[in-house]
Design an enzyme around this catalytic site. Structure first.
Site, mmCIF file in Angstrom:
data_model
loop_
_atom_site.group_PDB
_atom_site.id
_atom_site.type_symbol
_atom_site.label_atom_id
_atom_site.label_comp_id
_atom_site.label_asym_id
_atom_site.label_seq_id
_atom_site.Cartn_x
_atom_site.Cartn_y
_atom_site.Cartn_z
ATOM 1 N N THR A 54 -3.789 -3.706 -4.313
ATOM 2 C CA THR A 54 -4.011 -5.028 -4.920
ATOM 3 C C THR A 54 -3.966 -6.111 -3.851
ATOM 4 O O THR A 54 -3.045 -6.115 -3.022
ATOM 5 C CB THR A 54 -2.924 -5.291 -5.995
ATOM 6 O OG1 THR A 54 -3.073 -4.310 -7.016
ATOM 7 C CG2 THR A 54 -3.054 -6.691 -6.597
ATOM 8 N N ASP A 113 13.302 -1.898 -8.002
ATOM 9 C CA ASP A 113 14.299 -2.477 -8.916
ATOM 10 C C ASP A 113 14.043 -3.977 -9.105
ATOM 11 O O ASP A 113 14.400 -4.560 -10.119
ATOM 12 C CB ASP A 113 15.727 -2.271 -8.373
ATOM 13 C CG ASP A 113 16.080 -0.799 -8.286
ATOM 14 O OD1 ASP A 113 15.367 0.009 -8.916
ATOM 15 O OD2 ASP A 113 17.047 -0.458 -7.594
ATOM 16 N N ARG A 168 9.746 -4.094 -10.752
ATOM 17 C CA ARG A 168 9.435 -3.595 -12.101
ATOM 18 C C ARG A 168 9.728 -4.625 -13.192
ATOM 19 O O ARG A 168 8.890 -4.820 -14.077
ATOM 20 C CB ARG A 168 10.133 -2.255 -12.352
ATOM 21 C CG ARG A 168 9.404 -1.150 -11.633
ATOM 22 C CD ARG A 168 10.031 0.215 -11.718
ATOM 23 N NE ARG A 168 9.125 1.168 -11.095
ATOM 24 C CZ ARG A 168 9.480 2.355 -10.633
ATOM 25 N NH1 ARG A 168 10.732 2.762 -10.721
ATOM 26 N NH2 ARG A 168 8.587 3.161 -10.081
ATOM 27 N N GLU A 225 3.016 0.098 -10.412
ATOM 28 C CA GLU A 225 4.484 0.022 -10.218
ATOM 29 C C GLU A 225 5.200 1.076 -11.068
ATOM 30 O O GLU A 225 6.326 0.868 -11.509
ATOM 31 C CB GLU A 225 5.029 -1.368 -10.550
ATOM 32 C CG GLU A 225 4.600 -2.457 -9.594
ATOM 33 C CD GLU A 225 5.204 -2.309 -8.199
ATOM 34 O OE1 GLU A 225 4.427 -2.075 -7.268
ATOM 35 O OE2 GLU A 225 6.424 -2.407 -8.058
ATOM 36 N N ALA A 246 0.836 -1.216 0.000
ATOM 37 C CA ALA A 246 0.000 0.000 0.000
ATOM 38 C C ALA A 246 0.863 1.254 0.000
ATOM 39 O O ALA A 246 1.396 1.649 1.042
ATOM 40 C CB ALA A 246 -0.926 -0.029 1.205
ATOM 41 N N GLU A 287 -2.104 6.920 -2.337
ATOM 42 C CA GLU A 287 -3.082 7.577 -1.447
ATOM 43 C C GLU A 287 -4.027 8.427 -2.295
ATOM 44 O O GLU A 287 -3.739 8.688 -3.470
ATOM 45 C CB GLU A 287 -2.340 8.483 -0.458
ATOM 46 C CG GLU A 287 -1.412 7.706 0.469
ATOM 47 C CD GLU A 287 -0.720 8.608 1.491
ATOM 48 O OE1 GLU A 287 -1.033 9.822 1.559
ATOM 49 O OE2 GLU A 287 0.148 8.076 2.220
ATOM 50 N N PRO A 288 -5.138 8.894 -1.703
ATOM 51 C CA PRO A 288 -6.065 9.723 -2.491
ATOM 52 C C PRO A 288 -5.369 10.961 -3.075
ATOM 53 O O PRO A 288 -5.745 11.459 -4.129
ATOM 54 C CB PRO A 288 -7.123 10.128 -1.454
ATOM 55 C CG PRO A 288 -7.100 9.029 -0.449
ATOM 56 C CD PRO A 288 -5.678 8.558 -0.383
ATOM 57 N N GLY A 343 -0.296 9.420 -6.710
ATOM 58 C CA GLY A 343 -0.078 8.082 -7.251
ATOM 59 C C GLY A 343 1.373 7.965 -7.684
ATOM 60 O O GLY A 343 2.181 7.309 -7.038
ATOM 61 N N SER A 344 1.710 8.693 -8.764
ATOM 62 C CA SER A 344 3.073 8.589 -9.306
ATOM 63 C C SER A 344 4.137 9.133 -8.362
ATOM 64 O O SER A 344 5.236 8.588 -8.276
ATOM 65 C CB SER A 344 3.165 9.352 -10.625
ATOM 66 O OG SER A 344 2.310 8.772 -11.572
HETATM 67 C C1 LIG Z 1 -5.857 -2.005 -10.626
HETATM 68 C C2 LIG Z 1 -4.853 -1.189 -9.874
HETATM 69 C C3 LIG Z 1 -4.065 -1.795 -8.921
HETATM 70 C C4 LIG Z 1 -3.159 -1.044 -8.184
HETATM 71 N N1 LIG Z 1 -2.428 -1.654 -7.193
HETATM 72 C C5 LIG Z 1 -1.692 -0.901 -6.364
HETATM 73 C C6 LIG Z 1 -1.063 -1.468 -5.200
HETATM 74 O O1 LIG Z 1 -1.141 -2.682 -4.967
HETATM 75 N N2 LIG Z 1 -0.420 -0.638 -4.351
HETATM 76 C C7 LIG Z 1 -0.316 0.687 -4.569
HETATM 77 O O2 LIG Z 1 0.286 1.378 -3.755
HETATM 78 N N3 LIG Z 1 -0.857 1.271 -5.673
HETATM 79 C C8 LIG Z 1 -1.543 0.501 -6.557
HETATM 80 N N4 LIG Z 1 -2.140 1.079 -7.648
HETATM 81 C C9 LIG Z 1 -1.969 2.498 -7.893
HETATM 82 C C10 LIG Z 1 -0.998 2.772 -9.039
HETATM 83 O O3 LIG Z 1 0.308 2.460 -8.649
HETATM 84 C C11 LIG Z 1 -1.174 4.248 -9.438
HETATM 85 O O4 LIG Z 1 -2.433 4.346 -10.078
HETATM 86 C C12 LIG Z 1 -0.077 4.721 -10.373
HETATM 87 O O5 LIG Z 1 1.114 4.862 -9.654
HETATM 88 C C13 LIG Z 1 -0.422 6.054 -11.032
HETATM 89 O O6 LIG Z 1 -0.819 6.980 -10.098
HETATM 90 P P1 LIG Z 1 -2.161 7.849 -10.337
HETATM 91 O O7 LIG Z 1 -3.220 6.888 -10.712
HETATM 92 O O8 LIG Z 1 -2.405 8.712 -9.147
HETATM 93 O O9 LIG Z 1 -1.825 8.744 -11.573
HETATM 94 P P2 LIG Z 1 -1.085 10.146 -11.575
HETATM 95 O O10 LIG Z 1 0.190 10.098 -10.819
HETATM 96 O O11 LIG Z 1 -2.067 11.208 -11.165
HETATM 97 O O12 LIG Z 1 -0.768 10.303 -13.110
HETATM 98 C C14 LIG Z 1 -1.752 10.590 -14.084
HETATM 99 C C15 LIG Z 1 -1.074 10.628 -15.451
HETATM 100 O O13 LIG Z 1 -0.036 11.636 -15.448
HETATM 101 C C16 LIG Z 1 1.217 11.054 -15.803
HETATM 102 N N5 LIG Z 1 2.291 11.686 -15.032
HETATM 103 C C17 LIG Z 1 2.381 11.817 -13.689
HETATM 104 N N6 LIG Z 1 3.523 12.449 -13.352
HETATM 105 C C18 LIG Z 1 4.183 12.717 -14.499
HETATM 106 C C19 LIG Z 1 5.437 13.334 -14.824
HETATM 107 N N7 LIG Z 1 6.238 13.796 -13.880
HETATM 108 N N8 LIG Z 1 5.773 13.425 -16.130
HETATM 109 C C20 LIG Z 1 4.964 12.931 -17.115
HETATM 110 N N9 LIG Z 1 3.773 12.336 -16.877
HETATM 111 C C21 LIG Z 1 3.395 12.221 -15.591
HETATM 112 C C22 LIG Z 1 1.071 9.592 -15.438
HETATM 113 O O14 LIG Z 1 1.962 8.795 -16.191
HETATM 114 C C23 LIG Z 1 -0.373 9.305 -15.798
HETATM 115 O O15 LIG Z 1 -0.491 9.064 -17.166
HETATM 116 C C24 LIG Z 1 -3.023 0.339 -8.437
HETATM 117 C C25 LIG Z 1 -3.799 0.947 -9.431
HETATM 118 C C26 LIG Z 1 -4.704 0.209 -10.129
HETATM 119 C C27 LIG Z 1 -5.555 0.899 -11.165
#
Ligand SMILES: Cc1cc2nc3c(=O)[nH]c(=O)nc-3n(C[C@H](O)[C@H](O)[C@H](O)COP(=O)(O)OP(=O)(O)OC[C@H]3O[C@@H](n4cnc5c(N)ncnc54)[C@H](O)[C@@H]3O)c2cc1C
Length: 410
Positions: free
Chosen positions: A175, A261, A264, A387, A141, A144-145, A148-149
């Protein structure tokens, strides 16, 4: 000369994973695609099998534990005949992830005791922690709300109170979050200290103060549960922190990032597995339609669909080789952040391209629910998102190649 053949020992465990994929996953793949949130009872058979395999020393069916085992268990290191060249837990994990995802990516993510949290535990736990947590089923986990990235933006907190950590915050998109026995949670031990204060904690899912508040409905991997989890004054023992509790501003959050590492290349391999499933099905559809795919004739002298197939297969092959390289580097203790991101960027994009193109080339049949082609096109998209998304992997590659820090290249 480069030898690209897999060592015999790795082939045996990959064959075993393939058998699970073919005999347990494929027959129920559509069933759980249509029944989101229904618990796949076949997983109980899997759990029993894993227990049996664990006794025989080969329990890492999906590969998430990276081959590292609890004390007393036999090591997974498969040294090859080649001097100083080792194919160990990461390579074995990669092949198993590939094979099980060839069967079904959603079910692979639901394999008991093989969560992404297990990979984190395997990557950074002490021997004592591995003995305690080596046999749990751990989800991961981070998200957070509010982010993501940007994994440095963690707002969940962990406060030491006597001999316990007290966790507060909300994690989303976890997940296996409602099925796993434990959750590895990223939280800050000091919000004022920035990313260096982000640590990971192993939290039992039945801990007081932990609530699974909802399950997501998704585009694909519907057999996998994706949960929102709340922590409200959730108390865990002080020694459930993974790695050192010390906040070292110099080192940043390298400790927790180290997990990526290893994971991925695994996610890259998942995309390679789904891609191979789609290519195999597409080959059958094309051959049934009388399209001959030849490796002797140039592509421009073949049916357009055959030429397209050859292009997709070459794309698949490069993703496969990049993932093998990243895992091989991890096994041989070579820094592989660049190669891990390269493999995930390439395989994530290949997975979505290959599966969608397979739907297109199979025409109406591909769009229908008769084969699994349309399902694989939906399933593969997530492998280019979690990831670290496609864009984030490219950003990491660019930073490494150009030697620019994250402050310079955002
Ligand atoms: C089915 C599913 C399972 C998941 N499982 C897990 C889990 O087990 N544990 C966990 O912690 N998370 C999990 N996640 C969350 C997942 O890791 C995040 O959704 C992912 O990291 C992207 O974050 P975000 O959705 O907030 O998108 P955002 O970070 O808001 O990004 C939105 C878009 O902007 C782009 N973007 C963001 N920053 C940049 C940048 N600097 N330069 C260029 N483009 C950028 C991104 O590539 C994306 O296209 C899961 C998500 C899903 C849908």
């Amino acid at each position: 000369m480069i030898n690209l053949e897999l060592p015999k020992k790795l082939r045996a465990s990959a064959n075993q994973a393939h058998q699970v994929a073919a005999e347990i996953f494929r027959p129920v793949s559509r069933k759980y695609d249509l029944a989101e949130h229904e618990y796949p009872i076949e997983l109980d058979t899997m759990a029993a099998m894993i227990e049996g395999l664990s006794d025989s020393g080969t329990q890492d069916i999906s590969g998430a534990t990276g081959g590292r085992k609890a004390e007393g268990a036999e090591s997974d290191e498969h040294a090859t005949e080649l001097l100083g060249n080792s194919n160990g837990g990461n390579m074995s994990a990669l092949l198993n992830a590939l094979e099980t995802c060839w069967g079904d990516a959603g079910l692979m993510l639901s394999i008991p005791y093989q969560g992404l949290g297990n990979a984190a535990i395997a990557a950074v736990s002490t021997d004592e922690q591995l003995a305690r947590f080596g046999k749990v089923w751990a989800a991961m986990a981070i998200t957070e709300p509010s982010f993501g990235s940007d994994s440095a933006a963690v707002t969940a907190t962990a406060t030491l109170d006597g001999d316990e950590w007290v966790l507060n915050g909300t994690k989303i998109f976890v997940t296996a979050g409602s099925r796993a026995t434990h959750i590895v949670v990223w939280a800050s031990v000091d919000r004022s200290a920035g990313r260096a204060a982000i640590k990971s904690f192993v939290v039992p899912r039945d801990a007081k103060g932990l609530t699974v508040s909802r399950l997501e409905h998704k585009l694909g991997i519907k057999a996998s549960d994706t949960a929102e989890i709340r922590f409200e004054d959730c108390r865990i023992p002080a020694d459930n922190i993974l790695g050192s509790p010390e906040v070292n501003v110099e080192k940043g959050f390298a400790g927790v990032m180290q997990t990526f590492d290893n994971t991925r290349p695994l996610v890259a391999a998942m995309a390679v597995g789904v891609g191979r499933a789609a290519l195999e099905e597409l080959r059958t559809v094309l051959e049934d339609a009388g399209v001959e795919i030849s490796y002797d004739k140039p592509a421009n002298n073949q049916h357009a669909a055959a030429a397209e197939f050859l292009r997709l297969e070459a794309d698949w092959e490069s993703a496969y080789l990049l993932s093998l390289r990243a895992a091989w580097m991890a096994d041989n203790k070579k820094p592989n952040s660049l190669e891990a991101s390269m493999s995930k960027a390439k395989a994530g994009r290949m997975g979505t391209d290959v599966t969608l193109k397979a739907v297109e080339l199979a025409g109406a049949t591909g769009y229908s629910q008769r084969p699994l082609l349309e399902k694989w096109a939906r399933d593969s998209k997530i492998l280019d998102i979690f990831e670290g998304t496609q864009q984030i992997q490219q950003l990491i590659v660019a930073r490494r190649v150009l030697n620019l820090s994250s402050d310079k290249l955002k």
